[in-house]
Design a protein around this motif. Structure first.
Motif, PDB file in Angstrom:
ATOM      1  N   PRO A 107     -13.716  33.612  -8.615  1.00  0.00           N
ATOM      2  CA  PRO A 107     -13.656  33.456 -10.068  1.00  0.00           C
ATOM      3  C   PRO A 107     -13.331  32.024 -10.467  1.00  0.00           C
ATOM      4  O   PRO A 107     -12.579  31.328  -9.798  1.00  0.00           O
ATOM      5  N   ALA A 108     -13.887  31.605 -11.565  1.00  0.00           N
ATOM      6  CA  ALA A 108     -13.630  30.262 -12.066  1.00  0.00           C
ATOM      7  C   ALA A 108     -12.282  30.204 -12.741  1.00  0.00           C
ATOM      8  O   ALA A 108     -11.571  31.204 -12.865  1.00  0.00           O
ATOM      9  N   ALA A 162     -21.752  43.917 -10.282  1.00  0.00           N
ATOM     10  CA  ALA A 162     -22.611  43.161  -9.360  1.00  0.00           C
ATOM     11  C   ALA A 162     -22.545  41.669  -9.680  1.00  0.00           C
ATOM     12  O   ALA A 162     -22.486  40.830  -8.777  1.00  0.00           O
ATOM     13  N   ALA A 163     -22.542  41.328 -10.969  1.00  0.00           N
ATOM     14  CA  ALA A 163     -22.453  39.921 -11.379  1.00  0.00           C
ATOM     15  C   ALA A 163     -21.104  39.329 -11.001  1.00  0.00           C
ATOM     16  O   ALA A 163     -21.014  38.145 -10.638  1.00  0.00           O
ATOM     17  N   MET A 164     -20.032  40.141 -11.072  1.00  0.00           N
ATOM     18  CA  MET A 164     -18.711  39.670 -10.670  1.00  0.00           C
ATOM     19  C   MET A 164     -18.702  39.258  -9.204  1.00  0.00           C
ATOM     20  O   MET A 164     -17.984  38.335  -8.811  1.00  0.00           O
ATOM     21  N   GLY A 165     -19.521  39.927  -8.404  1.00  0.00           N
ATOM     22  CA  GLY A 165     -19.599  39.607  -6.981  1.00  0.00           C
ATOM     23  C   GLY A 165     -20.593  38.513  -6.671  1.00  0.00           C
ATOM     24  O   GLY A 165     -20.834  38.204  -5.500  1.00  0.00           O
ATOM     25  N   GLY A 166     -21.201  37.927  -7.705  1.00  0.00           N
ATOM     26  CA  GLY A 166     -22.127  36.827  -7.491  1.00  0.00           C
ATOM     27  C   GLY A 166     -23.537  37.262  -7.170  1.00  0.00           C
ATOM     28  O   GLY A 166     -24.355  36.454  -6.732  1.00  0.00           O
ATOM     29  N   ASP A 294     -20.231  30.388 -16.784  1.00  0.00           N
ATOM     30  CA  ASP A 294     -19.132  31.064 -16.097  1.00  0.00           C
ATOM     31  C   ASP A 294     -18.452  32.090 -17.005  1.00  0.00           C
ATOM     32  O   ASP A 294     -17.285  32.422 -16.809  1.00  0.00           O
ATOM     33  N   GLU A 295     -19.183  32.616 -18.006  1.00  0.00           N
ATOM     34  CA  GLU A 295     -18.566  33.512 -18.975  1.00  0.00           C
ATOM     35  C   GLU A 295     -17.933  34.741 -18.330  1.00  0.00           C
ATOM     36  O   GLU A 295     -16.833  35.162 -18.714  1.00  0.00           O
ATOM     37  N   ILE A 296     -18.599  35.334 -17.341  1.00  0.00           N
ATOM     38  CA  ILE A 296     -18.065  36.529 -16.694  1.00  0.00           C
ATOM     39  C   ILE A 296     -16.908  36.152 -15.777  1.00  0.00           C
ATOM     40  O   ILE A 296     -15.842  36.777 -15.804  1.00  0.00           O
TER      41      ILE A 296
END
Length: 357
Positions: A107-108, A162-166, A294-296
């Motif tokens: 995470p950013a 899924a997006a959280m995991g890249g 990097d919104e999510i």
């Protein structure tokens, strides 16, 4: 079969197995039934999530109303099978983490704590006062954090995870019941509960409320018709005693679609501020299948850091709530056993009276 009954094959099968679905969730072990091979069939239902599967298929057919129902069901079953093969069993009262490598898509940094809303995000004033989370010392075990992802069907919960995991995925299948997903941030072992959002599945949600450190609520910001239902469901969720006060992240998804409602509109429709009260919360717009910047990551980073900062308090709450859930389960099983025993004694008395007469 009339055109208006194209969903009947799934519904008829569901109707046929419904007595066993009921037994699978209400019949104590050892109880007898007049249904043929009832115990074995009810156990099969439990072991294979048959009730979830057929309810999901019926729900999807009614929602999509495909012209070719058989082709549609075949495609849905393939998607569901792929998801199910990757799932693992999980006891909602005990979180177990397998050793995992550090996430390649960490995470950013968290959003600015200035409290000023941006075009895509709204940060609640109550969330801006969080202090720096505890710093893990070298050699310390990562903290175990569980996050529940909720929202009605088609909100995009699985795509968001899924997006959280890249690995954004445009072809995620609907979730049957729940699907636990794990990742590691270095200082945290995170378990994310991906919970099905169809109306027939929401009854399982409360079984996980006591076990989460934080909540993500995903909203389809393109579907104006469902926003009122989404608001009602959100109110029930956030008002539950096991959820109230825990860190909350609202994701107004599908912002890439023309006509999508703004994050501020979603927040207002859900009455987030008045319902959450003084608890920490954040809301942001996003596109789960094609993340913008990097919104999510930023939003999820805020949620995890808030949960980490409040870890001691939240873990104590989870411990107390888990004890309540366990005690209620013991009481419920004792009452079921007592009812079964009473029915056996009544049946024996009736049999004795019949024999005597």
């Amino acid at each position: 079969m009339g055109r208006g009954c194209r969903c009947c094959p799934s519904l008829l099968v569901l109707a046929r197995i419904s007595p066993y679905l009921l037994m699978a969730t209400t019949t104590p072990a050892g109880a007898k039934s007049t249904l043929p091979n009832a115990a074995a069939k009810a156990q099969y239902v439990r072991d294979n999530n048959v009730h979830h599967l057929f309810e999901l298929l019926a729900s999807r057919v009614l929602d999509k109303r495909p012209t070719n129902i058989f082709e549609f069901l075949r495609e849905e079953l393939v998607k569901i099978e792929q998801v199910e093969k990757g799932k693992t069993a999980h006891d909602p009262s005990v979180i177990r983490f397998e050793p995992v490598a550090a996430a390649a898509h960490a995470p950013a940094a968290p959003p600015s704590s200035s409290g000023a809303p941006t075009a895509s995000a709204t940060l609640a004033p109550s969330a801006t006062a969080a202090a720096t989370p505890p710093v893990a010392k070298e050699g310390d075990e990562p903290l175990a954090v569980s996050i529940g992802v909720f929202g009605i069907n088609n909100a995009g919960k699985s795509a968001l995870i899924a997006a959280m995991g890249g690995a954004p995925d445009k072809n995620t299948a609907p979730t049957i019941g729940f699907n636990p997903v794990q990742f590691n941030t270095g200082s945290l072992n995170v378990c994310v509960f991906d919970l099905g959002g169809a109306a027939s599945f929401r009854g399982i949600w409360p079984h996980y409320y006591h076990d989460v450190h934080g909540v993500i609520y995903v909203v389809d910001s393109t579907d104006e018709k469902s926003l009122q239902e989404t608001s009602r469901v959100f109110g029930d969720l956030i008002g539950h005693k096991y959820i109230n006060g825990k860190p909350l992240l609202v994701m107004a998804n599908k912002q890439d679609v023309a006509g999508a409602k703004s994050c501020d509109h979603v927040v207002e429709t859900l009455h987030v501020s008045s319902r959450v009260g003084s608890g920490p919360w954040m809301a942001t717009g996003c596109c789960a299948i094609e993340p913008r910047g990097d919104e999510i990551d930023s939003a999820v980073s805020w949620l995890l850091q808030t949960a980490q900062h409040r870890y001691t308090t939240l873990s104590q709450l989870i411990k107390e709530h888990s004890a309540e859930v366990k005690a209620a389960k013991v009481k419920r099983l004792a009452e079921q056993r007592a009812r079964v025993e009473a029915e056996k004694q009544q049946a024996a008395s009736q049999q004795t009276a019949t024999t005597s007469s």
